[in-house]
Write a protein that holds these residues in place. Structure first.
Motif, PDB file in Angstrom:
ATOM      1  N   LEU A  22      41.422  34.090  39.921  1.00 27.35           N
ATOM      2  CA  LEU A  22      40.375  33.078  39.766  1.00 27.35           C
ATOM      3  C   LEU A  22      40.365  32.480  38.363  1.00 27.35           C
ATOM      4  O   LEU A  22      40.191  31.270  38.198  1.00 27.35           O
ATOM      5  N   MET A  23      40.573  33.302  37.353  1.00 26.70           N
ATOM      6  CA  MET A  23      40.581  32.783  35.986  1.00 26.70           C
ATOM      7  C   MET A  23      41.796  31.891  35.740  1.00 26.70           C
ATOM      8  O   MET A  23      41.685  30.863  35.060  1.00 26.70           O
ATOM      9  N   ILE A  24      42.954  32.253  36.283  1.00 29.45           N
ATOM     10  CA  ILE A  24      44.137  31.402  36.140  1.00 29.45           C
ATOM     11  C   ILE A  24      43.901  30.070  36.851  1.00 29.45           C
ATOM     12  O   ILE A  24      44.171  28.998  36.304  1.00 29.45           O
ATOM     13  N   GLY A  25      43.372  30.126  38.054  1.00 35.76           N
ATOM     14  CA  GLY A  25      43.088  28.900  38.796  1.00 35.76           C
ATOM     15  C   GLY A  25      42.042  28.043  38.117  1.00 35.76           C
ATOM     16  O   GLY A  25      42.170  26.816  38.036  1.00 35.76           O
ATOM     17  N   ALA A  26      40.991  28.662  37.604  1.00 33.45           N
ATOM     18  CA  ALA A  26      39.933  27.912  36.926  1.00 33.45           C
ATOM     19  C   ALA A  26      40.450  27.288  35.641  1.00 33.45           C
ATOM     20  O   ALA A  26      40.145  26.117  35.336  1.00 33.45           O
ATOM     21  N   GLY A  27      41.239  28.016  34.887  1.00 35.61           N
ATOM     22  CA  GLY A  27      41.805  27.472  33.656  1.00 35.61           C
ATOM     23  C   GLY A  27      42.702  26.279  33.933  1.00 35.61           C
ATOM     24  O   GLY A  27      42.621  25.249  33.259  1.00 35.61           O
ATOM     25  N   ALA A  28      43.544  26.413  34.947  1.00 36.83           N
ATOM     26  CA  ALA A  28      44.429  25.300  35.306  1.00 36.83           C
ATOM     27  C   ALA A  28      43.622  24.095  35.775  1.00 36.83           C
ATOM     28  O   ALA A  28      43.920  22.954  35.405  1.00 36.83           O
ATOM     29  N   ALA A  29      42.593  24.330  36.574  1.00 33.63           N
ATOM     30  CA  ALA A  29      41.765  23.225  37.066  1.00 33.63           C
ATOM     31  C   ALA A  29      41.028  22.533  35.926  1.00 33.63           C
ATOM     32  O   ALA A  29      40.904  21.305  35.912  1.00 33.63           O
ATOM     33  N   LEU A  30      40.529  23.293  34.952  1.00 37.79           N
ATOM     34  CA  LEU A  30      39.842  22.695  33.814  1.00 37.79           C
ATOM     35  C   LEU A  30      40.798  21.871  32.949  1.00 37.79           C
ATOM     36  O   LEU A  30      40.443  20.789  32.476  1.00 37.79           O
TER      37      LEU A  30
END
Length: 87
Positions: free
Chosen positions: A59-67
């Motif tokens: 989730l943190m990798i996905g959220a970072g990429a999305a941001l």
């Protein structure tokens, strides 16, 4: 006396919604909360056994990429807006 004019509403027209678009961070964090809720439901139903550490890392990798992507798209869109022609 009020400055509110509802003459357009009386004529059967819809009110115009004028506002700023949703911010990238708000959308990303909303998606994180929804994803966590879905993962908790899936794990409680026993469909899949999840490792909490791996879920949080994903989730943190996905959220970072999305941001990052959202910020780049927002900056690109802001740079392409027409200017007023003043220096």
């Amino acid at each position: 006396m009020s400055s509110y004019d509802d003459s357009r509403l009386a004529a059967g027209q819809e009110p115009e919604l004028v506002g700023s678009p949703a911010r990238v961070g708000t959308v990303v964090w909303g998606l994180i909360v929804v994803a966590l809720a879905a993962l908790i439901i899936i794990s409680q139903l026993g469909i899949v056994a999840l490792n909490g550490t791996y879920v949080l890392i994903g989730l943190m990798i996905g959220a970072g990429a999305a941001l990052i992507v959202g910020g780049l798209v927002s900056a690109h869109r802001r740079d392409n807006k027409s200017t007023s022609g003043k220096s």
